[in-house]
Design a protein around this motif. Structure first.
Motif, PDB file in Angstrom:
ATOM      1  N   ARG A  26      48.245  49.494  48.604  1.00  0.00           N
ATOM      2  CA  ARG A  26      49.291  48.395  47.981  1.00  0.00           C
ATOM      3  C   ARG A  26      48.760  46.995  48.695  1.00  0.00           C
ATOM      4  O   ARG A  26      49.222  46.076  48.093  1.00  0.00           O
ATOM      5  CB  ARG A  26      50.702  48.917  48.478  1.00  0.00           C
ATOM      6  N   TYR A  27      48.048  46.843  49.737  1.00  0.00           N
ATOM      7  CA  TYR A  27      47.809  45.760  50.584  1.00  0.00           C
ATOM      8  C   TYR A  27      46.974  44.962  49.271  1.00  0.00           C
ATOM      9  O   TYR A  27      46.744  43.916  49.650  1.00  0.00           O
ATOM     10  CB  TYR A  27      47.067  45.997  51.709  1.00  0.00           C
ATOM     11  N   LEU A  28      46.240  45.647  48.371  1.00  0.00           N
ATOM     12  CA  LEU A  28      45.536  45.044  47.234  1.00  0.00           C
ATOM     13  C   LEU A  28      46.344  43.933  46.507  1.00  0.00           C
ATOM     14  O   LEU A  28      45.990  42.891  46.289  1.00  0.00           O
ATOM     15  CB  LEU A  28      44.999  45.851  46.195  1.00  0.00           C
ATOM     16  N   ILE A  29      47.748  44.189  46.527  1.00  0.00           N
ATOM     17  CA  ILE A  29      48.656  42.978  45.820  1.00  0.00           C
ATOM     18  C   ILE A  29      48.542  41.880  46.723  1.00  0.00           C
ATOM     19  O   ILE A  29      48.280  40.677  46.219  1.00  0.00           O
ATOM     20  CB  ILE A  29      49.947  43.604  45.967  1.00  0.00           C
ATOM     21  N   GLU A  30      48.699  42.244  48.173  1.00  0.00           N
ATOM     22  CA  GLU A  30      48.607  40.779  48.744  1.00  0.00           C
ATOM     23  C   GLU A  30      47.243  40.317  48.840  1.00  0.00           C
ATOM     24  O   GLU A  30      47.172  39.048  48.910  1.00  0.00           O
ATOM     25  CB  GLU A  30      48.946  40.965  50.506  1.00  0.00           C
ATOM     26  N   VAL A  31      46.099  40.851  48.903  1.00  0.00           N
ATOM     27  CA  VAL A  31      44.953  40.389  48.825  1.00  0.00           C
ATOM     28  C   VAL A  31      44.710  39.496  47.334  1.00  0.00           C
ATOM     29  O   VAL A  31      44.489  38.254  47.640  1.00  0.00           O
ATOM     30  CB  VAL A  31      43.945  41.430  48.652  1.00  0.00           C
ATOM     31  N   LEU A  32      45.106  40.009  46.356  1.00  0.00           N
ATOM     32  CA  LEU A  32      45.263  39.123  44.990  1.00  0.00           C
ATOM     33  C   LEU A  32      46.184  38.074  45.044  1.00  0.00           C
ATOM     34  O   LEU A  32      45.886  37.001  44.452  1.00  0.00           O
ATOM     35  CB  LEU A  32      45.451  40.338  44.040  1.00  0.00           C
ATOM     36  N   GLU A  33      47.272  38.092  45.525  1.00  0.00           N
ATOM     37  CA  GLU A  33      48.204  37.048  45.675  1.00  0.00           C
ATOM     38  C   GLU A  33      47.835  35.883  46.627  1.00  0.00           C
ATOM     39  O   GLU A  33      47.902  34.753  45.852  1.00  0.00           O
ATOM     40  CB  GLU A  33      49.510  37.548  46.256  1.00  0.00           C
TER      41      GLU A  33
END
Length: 555
Positions: A26-33
């Motif tokens: 779910r940390y992919l969300i933070e990377v993209l944001e």
């Protein structure tokens, strides 16, 4: 512009959380944001057809999902996975290799990374059936070697599978692999005795004392590579390349406003609370024309010091004391009581920032929960406590939102972490000023925050520390750094995440609030000889300064 989909199967997630397992994907969300890459969250396989690049964050391993992924790729889509998709391994003509423990990924030829990147676990595949599979990068551990990235053709599309679970690696580097409940392992050379019986942020770091440190010309050891930040770049750089391969583009909003090249932060901890030390420090900062963040611990300075600090543009912040030796207690009650004391002491109803005294830290998310409940929006606790572990101890110099454990469904805490790199240079028990140059150069490389910590007490009592403060300010300014407070960084990062980039009669950026001009980097597949090129992710591109349009139509 490439349409990116990020797939998380809701039922698969709930099943995983029910079994008390983490989904750090779910940390992919933070990377993209944080990168401000446009994407859409997908929780239904029927929506695959709406995107050009499909990142599989977490999914069920059933026949319907398999069929949908194969159909999507065969029809020309690109499926991207970070250490997953094992249920498709044989269908894609591969075989699973042994899991690799800690090692290093060489991506220099593919993404132009200057250094191999540390990973904490990898699940590699080996291609056994097709000469058309492209292999990029190499993983190396003590016992094994494997490909870092396989691009496997399928019909008109591809499956791109990274062997490393990159988002989980980023989380582990930044926050550790488990809650902090015991001392960490000290450096064998005696430069970092983190096993002193005090639980701290650096008890949970995941770097190697021998491999990941370098030494300055005076013998100062330091962790030299922002691995987590470079892994973020690996994710974004790969997405950009795959968009270009499909004849599409993927512009990137740069990290700071158009008028700012690089950002530095100086924070002070008020330990000992000597008014004369505060006066001397204020005078130095006034002469050097910088604004800083002052983290206040009881019993605090006089009211006159607070007035002067605020008048000079400095931020007053919290310095939570949970140190047993000073009768501190690690508890929400203690946090609340100390914070309320400080608010009354300085005459402020709301404070933005906190840093824990002595970088005290326990568990995983308790501190962030306490900050959330009290409206503290930024924390600075994650940094080194010893001479021998200064630098990129947690793999990052970027502000980031920490992720929770499975008991909170891996949500993101509403607290921006802004870690620091070192403290009180030239103090007899700490590093000297030879670390300034390499730290600032690496911060510039990834365009994060050059956060250096000082104490007013040491600035006053030790001329060498005062000189180091001045040297840092002047050297940072000479390298194009702008000094911001923790509050300024927090306010900007949160506002920046409201920016939306799109193409409609040209490149446009909109926001729901007024924003200054911003820089946008546009990867260029066709380069004109007259273009002024800016290289990012190992790719040539063009930089544009754009005015942010106020979103009046709810786009």
């Amino acid at each position: 512009m490439a349409r990116i989909g990020l797939f998380f199967d809701r039922q698969a997630e709930f099943d995983c959380w029910f079994n008390q397992n983490n989904i750090f994907e779910r940390y992919l969300i933070e990377v993209l944001e944080h990168a401000r890459v446009p994407y859409q969250l997908i929780d239904d396989i029927s929506a695959f057809k709406t995107v050009d690049l499909l990142i599989v964050g977490f999914s069920n391993e059933d026949k319907d999902t398999k069929k949908a992924l194969m159909k999507y790729a065969t029809s020309g889509g690109i499926v991207i996975s970070y250490g997953g998709l094992d249920f498709l391994c044989q269908d894609l003509g591969c075989t699973k290799m042994s899991t690799m423990d800690t090692g290093y990924a060489d991506l220099m030829k593919y993404l132009d990374q200057e250094n191999p990147l540390r990973f904490l676990q990898a699940h590699p595949w080996k291609n056994i059936s097709s000469d058309a599979v492209r292999v990029y990068g190499e993983l190396k551990s003590d016992t094994q070697q494997a490909a870092a990235l396989l691009q496997i053709p399928m019909g008109d599309g591809h499956f791109d599978r990274w062997a490393v679970n990159i988002p989980s690696t980023i989380v582990s580097l930044q926050q550790g692999t488990k809650p902090i409940i015991e001392d960490g392992i000290p450096a064998s050379d005696g430069t970092a005795n983190i096993d002193e019986g005090i639980l701290k942020a650096d008890d949970g770091f995941e770097l190697d004392w021998g491999v990941d440190r370098e030494f300055t010309e005076t013998g100062m050891p330091y962790f030299s590579i922002p691995y987590a930040d470079l892994w973020r770049e690996a994710i974004i750089g790969h997405l950009i390349r795959r968009a270009l391969d499909k004849g599409l583009t993927l512009p990137v909003i740069e990290y700071w406003p158009a008028e700012v090249n690089h950002v530095a932060l100086i924070s002070f901890d008020s330990d000992m609370n000597i008014n004369q030390a505060a006066e001397v420090t204020l005078q130095v900062l006034k002469e050097e024309d910088v604004q800083t963040t002052w983290c206040m611990i009881a019993p605090g300075f006089s009211s006159e010091i607070y007035k002067k600090a605020k008048a000079n543009g400095h931020e007053l912040a919290f310095h939570f004391n949970a140190l047993d030796a000073e009768e501190g207690v690690w508890s929400e009650t203690a946090f609340n009581e100390q914070l309320e004391w400080l608010k009354k002491e300085i005459g402020e109803k709301n404070l933005t920032s906190n840093k824990n005294h002595y970088t005290r830290f326990e568990g995983w998310g308790e501190l962030f929960q306490w900050c959330e409940k009290n409206g503290i929006k930024a924390d600075q606790t994650r940094g080194p406590s010893k001479k021998g572990n200064v630098g990129f101890l947690f793999g990052t110099c970027h502000p980031f939102f920490p992720i929770s454990m499975s008991d909170e469904k891996n949500r993101f805490y509403d607290v921006l972490e802004i870690g620091f790199l070192t403290q009180d240079m030239n103090h007899p028990s700490l590093a000297d000023t030879t670390i300034i140059e390499p730290f600032l150069e690496k911060v510039k490389r990834v365009n994060g925050v050059g956060h250096f910590l000082f104490h007013q007490y040491h600035v006053y009592h030790l001329p060498e520390v005062k000189n180091a403060l001045v040297q840092f300010i002047r050297e940072a300014k000479s390298k194009g750094f702008t000094f911001w407070t923790s509050k300024q960084i927090n306010d900007w990062e949160r506002a920046r995440r409201q920016l939306t980039i799109f193409i409609s009669g040209g490149l446009k950026v909109i926001s729901d609030i007024e924003m200054p001009d911003i820089k946008v980097w546009i990867p260029a597949s066709d380069i004109d000889s007259e273009d002024e090129l800016v290289y990012k992710f190992g790719l040539a591109g063009k930089r544009k300064i754009l005015s942010v349009q106020l979103n009046k139509v709810g786009l």
